[in-house]
Design a protein around this motif. Structure first.
Motif, PDB file in Angstrom:
ATOM      1  N   TRP A 262       0.852  -1.185   0.000  1.00 41.20           N
ATOM      2  CA  TRP A 262       0.000   0.000   0.000  1.00 41.20           C
ATOM      3  C   TRP A 262       0.896   1.246   0.000  1.00 41.20           C
ATOM      4  CZ3 TRP A 262      -3.460  -2.101   4.511  1.00 41.20           C
ATOM      5  CH2 TRP A 262      -4.462  -2.931   3.977  1.00 41.20           C
ATOM      6  N   SER A 473     -17.484  -4.416  -0.099  1.00 38.10           N
ATOM      7  CA  SER A 473     -17.409  -3.116   0.568  1.00 38.10           C
ATOM      8  C   SER A 473     -15.963  -2.701   0.799  1.00 38.10           C
ATOM      9  CB  SER A 473     -18.126  -3.176   1.930  1.00 38.10           C
ATOM     10  OG  SER A 473     -19.505  -3.402   1.748  1.00 38.10           O
ATOM     11  N   MET A 474     -15.053  -3.691   0.811  1.00 35.67           N
ATOM     12  CA  MET A 474     -13.644  -3.407   1.077  1.00 35.67           C
ATOM     13  C   MET A 474     -12.951  -2.805  -0.135  1.00 35.67           C
ATOM     14  SD  MET A 474     -12.663  -6.914   3.079  1.00 35.67           S
ATOM     15  CE  MET A 474     -10.900  -6.596   3.145  1.00 35.67           C
ATOM     16  N   GLN A 476     -12.538  -0.875  -3.893  1.00 35.73           N
ATOM     17  CA  GLN A 476     -13.086   0.320  -4.523  1.00 35.73           C
ATOM     18  C   GLN A 476     -13.960  -0.045  -5.728  1.00 35.73           C
ATOM     19  OE1 GLN A 476     -12.771   3.447  -3.441  1.00 35.73           O
ATOM     20  NE2 GLN A 476     -11.512   2.796  -1.701  1.00 35.73           N
ATOM     21  N   PRO A 542     -16.395  -1.204   6.208  1.00 31.20           N
ATOM     22  CA  PRO A 542     -15.626  -0.642   5.091  1.00 31.20           C
ATOM     23  C   PRO A 542     -14.794   0.577   5.488  1.00 31.20           C
ATOM     24  CG  PRO A 542     -17.907  -1.054   4.446  1.00 31.20           C
ATOM     25  CD  PRO A 542     -17.841  -1.202   5.925  1.00 31.20           C
ATOM     26  N   ASP A 543     -15.345   1.426   6.345  1.00 29.28           N
ATOM     27  CA  ASP A 543     -14.642   2.658   6.716  1.00 29.28           C
ATOM     28  C   ASP A 543     -13.391   2.367   7.544  1.00 29.28           C
ATOM     29  OD1 ASP A 543     -16.480   4.205   5.381  1.00 29.28           O
ATOM     30  OD2 ASP A 543     -17.744   4.517   7.141  1.00 29.28           O
ATOM     31  N   TYR A 545     -11.559  -0.255   7.464  1.00 24.52           N
ATOM     32  CA  TYR A 545     -10.555  -0.851   6.572  1.00 24.52           C
ATOM     33  C   TYR A 545      -9.914   0.215   5.690  1.00 24.52           C
ATOM     34  CZ  TYR A 545      -8.560  -4.151   3.166  1.00 24.52           C
ATOM     35  OH  TYR A 545      -7.712  -4.858   2.349  1.00 24.52           O
ATOM     36  N   GLN A 546     -10.722   1.073   5.088  1.00 23.76           N
ATOM     37  CA  GLN A 546     -10.196   2.111   4.200  1.00 23.76           C
ATOM     38  C   GLN A 546      -9.340   3.129   4.959  1.00 23.76           C
ATOM     39  OE1 GLN A 546     -10.196   2.092   0.958  1.00 23.76           O
ATOM     40  NE2 GLN A 546     -11.414   0.216   0.881  1.00 23.76           N
ATOM     41  N   LYS A 547      -9.706   3.454   6.201  1.00 21.89           N
ATOM     42  CA  LYS A 547      -8.908   4.387   6.999  1.00 21.89           C
ATOM     43  C   LYS A 547      -7.537   3.796   7.303  1.00 21.89           C
ATOM     44  CE  LYS A 547     -12.697   6.944   9.181  1.00 21.89           C
ATOM     45  NZ  LYS A 547     -13.462   7.164  10.439  1.00 21.89           N
ATOM     46  N   ILE A 549      -5.891   1.674   5.384  1.00 18.17           N
ATOM     47  CA  ILE A 549      -5.120   1.781   4.134  1.00 18.17           C
ATOM     48  C   ILE A 549      -4.563   3.192   3.965  1.00 18.17           C
ATOM     49  CG2 ILE A 549      -5.275   1.731   1.616  1.00 18.17           C
ATOM     50  CD1 ILE A 549      -7.337  -0.488   1.861  1.00 18.17           C
ATOM     51  N   GLN A 550      -5.408   4.196   4.177  1.00 21.38           N
ATOM     52  CA  GLN A 550      -4.979   5.577   3.980  1.00 21.38           C
ATOM     53  C   GLN A 550      -3.860   5.965   4.947  1.00 21.38           C
ATOM     54  OE1 GLN A 550      -5.779   7.422   1.394  1.00 21.38           O
ATOM     55  NE2 GLN A 550      -6.987   5.652   0.742  1.00 21.38           N
TER      56      GLN A 550
END
Length: 553
Positions: A262, A473-474, A476, A542-543, A545-547, A549-550
């Motif tokens: 990532w 949901s994970m 994009q 989902p949120d 997980y995405q946070k 990654i960011q």
């Protein structure tokens, strides 16, 4: 003309001589004679699984546990087609499954005869070879030729790159009768050996390289290889990347890969691009690692395999090396190698990212990410861990699974259709505690795996129920599509407790952070097979997980 059932007597005897011990049997009438012959010989160990799709994956699990050929036996008709998903998975996992399918005699095909379909070459795209046994046999010469054909196709399953084969068996009535005698002699030959490559060029590259990456994909456990790679990983100019399903472990290995890539895909770092890449094993899970390597066509990439496969996943293949990986790395380990700080770069970056991840997970609310982080810490030592596809395999990639003695996942085709059955077949053979981590859709899709009168008590299943396909949901894209919740996430109304109890298996439930650890302990300590359902809120999964990654990017 020989007895009309002579061919099935010979087939079963050849299976014995070729040391095919485990036979997964699905019921039927057309295969009754074969069932009788296998069941009456004490050499064979029979497993009764009614659903052929589940039976195929159950056999795959046994083959993974024993590292030997396993036979699947079915009746005729659409029963045969249900072996397809497991044979396809075995083909891409390189597992020697032997599909033995009873059939109607050739003259009855396409004549509106009951339970009759076109079975010859029915699996042709996903097996190494197929034969349809000749019936009836005219004379002893016919019989000898057929014995040779059966011997050869069973060898094919193990020659070079292992894989499934198909033996179709036309059987004429009557078959509920006394069987003929075995042949006087059976000429059995071993599989052919594949010649190794010349390693001169690789040896030169190895000694010149100051930035060597060894990338290990999905593999069966290999103690010799593991020992050698640990010695090699002591070199500061070499890094070993080994995902959990490689079944390789080492103090210097990097096993949590997604975090790294990532970061590297968003912030390129030329210092850690290898000048030599050696890959081995099956597929890797990390899509981000694949994308990163594909950005570097300049890398000198050597792939090691049992026979020529010319797999060029990263678009930089220099040469396909045919070798026993343990022996080859033993040779490489004995060669002198240049010093560098290459490994240090990787280890520092990995440590930085894992620290960021740990701090974030401590703060997040009850969610899939929190659950998987907790489970990873609770896995007892010497556990055999099975991981379902889609969300479970991606979440578990993020955590240290050091306590798991062995780790498996159906990553040949990455389907959800046989995760439970494969784990069940494996646990039937393995004496260790077996834990399966699986999503709710995967569990429901393969719930016929529970339809087993001898369900193994050492298998404990954790179902992460986020009410549908959490994977969509994970990643994009899917959430923005019309019809996402109904047709992709596929919410379902199934009460897992009722389903589990219908199969007389112990059921445990958890719905909050406070009960995760106690529920896992209850599951592990259960004297019988047990299933833990953990319900997570799909609205925040989902949120979180995405946070993560960011932050790691």
């Amino acid at each position: 003309m020989l007895h009309h059932l002579q061919h099935i007597v010979d087939l079963v005897e050849i299976c014995r001589l070729k040391e095919i011990q485990h036979v997964v049997v699905s019921p039927g009438s057309r295969n009754a004679g074969l069932i009788k012959l296998f069941a009456s010989n004490s050499y064979f160990k029979l497993h009764s699984i009614v659903d052929e799709r589940s039976a195929g994956f159950y056999g795959l699990g046994i083959a993974l546990a024993t590292q030997e050929k396993v036979a699947l036996l079915s009746t005729s008709g659409t029963a045969v087609l249900n072996f397809s998903p497991a044979l396809c998975e075995a083909f891409y996992q390189r597992i020697p499954l032997i599909a033995i399918t009873a059939d109607r005699p050739a003259h009855l095909i396409d004549q509106q005869d009951n339970q009759t379909i076109r079975q010859e070459n029915i699996f042709q795209n996903y097996i190494k070879a197929s034969i349809s046994i000749k019936q009836p046999l005219q004379n002893e010469l016919d019989q000898l030729e057929q014995i040779d054909s059966i011997n050869k196709i069973l060898n094919v399953a193990e020659e070079g790159i292992c894989g499934p084969i198909h033996i179709n068996v036309p059987i004429a009535e009557p078959f509920y009768i006394e069987m003929p005698e075995k042949a006087n002699t059976y000429h059995i030959t071993p599989p052919k050996k594949i010649e190794s490559s010349n390693f001169t060029q690789l040896y030169k590259r190895w000694q010149q390289s100051t930035k060597t990456m060894i990338l290990c994909g999905a593999m069966l456990p290999n103690k010799s290889l593991n020992t050698t790679l640990n010695k090699i990983a002591e070199s500061n100019s070499t890094i070993v990347l080994a995902e959990p399903i490689s079944n390789l472990k080492g103090a210097h290995f990097i096993q949590q890969l997604d975090q790294l890539f990532w970061r590297l895909n968003s912030q390129p770092n030329k210092d850690i691009v290898p000048d030599l890449l050696i890959s081995l094993g099956g597929p890797i899970v990390s899509k981000h690692l694949k994308l990163w390597l594909q950005k570097h066509p300049e890398i000198n990439h050597y792939r090691i395999s049992e026979a020529p496969d010319h797999i060029d996943t990263y678009n930089n293949l220099k040469e396909n090396i045919i070798a026993d990986s343990s022996l080859l790395f033993n040779e490489l380990e004995s060669l002198e190698k240049k010093e560098s700080s290459y490994q240090k770069h990787w280890q520092l970056l990995s440590a930085e990212l894992l620290e960021i991840q740990q701090k974030q997970i401590e703060k997040i609310p009850f969610s899939d990410l929190k659950v998987y982080a907790t489970i990873a810490k609770q896995i007892p030592e010497n556990t055999t861990l099975h991981i379902g596809n889609s969300a479970p395999i991606r979440y578990t990639q993020l955590f240290n699974l050091k306590n798991a003695d062995k780790v498996f996942s159906n990553r040949g085709t990455s389907g959800i259709d046989g995760c439970v059955s494969t784990a069940t077949g494996y646990a039937t053979i393995d004496q260790n505690l077996n834990i399966l981590l699986v999503g709710d859709l995967s569990f429901l899709y393969d719930s016929n795996a529970l339809w087993n009168k001898n369900y193994p008590n050492n298998l404990k299943i954790i179902v992460i129920n986020n009410d549908g396909g959490g994977i969509f949901s994970m990643i994009q894209g899917p959430r923005q599509q019309e019809g996402f919740e109904e047709f992709m996430q596929a919410h379902h109304p199934v009460d897992l407790e009722l389903l589990v109890k219908a199969h007389h298996i112990e059921y445990i439930k958890c719905t909050a952070s406070e009960c995760i650890i106690t529920s896992i302990k209850q599951l592990i300590n259960s004297p019988s097979a047990a299933i833990l359902e953990i319900n997570t809120p799909n609205t925040i999964n989902p949120d979180t997980y995405q946070k993560l990654i960011q932050n790691l990017k």
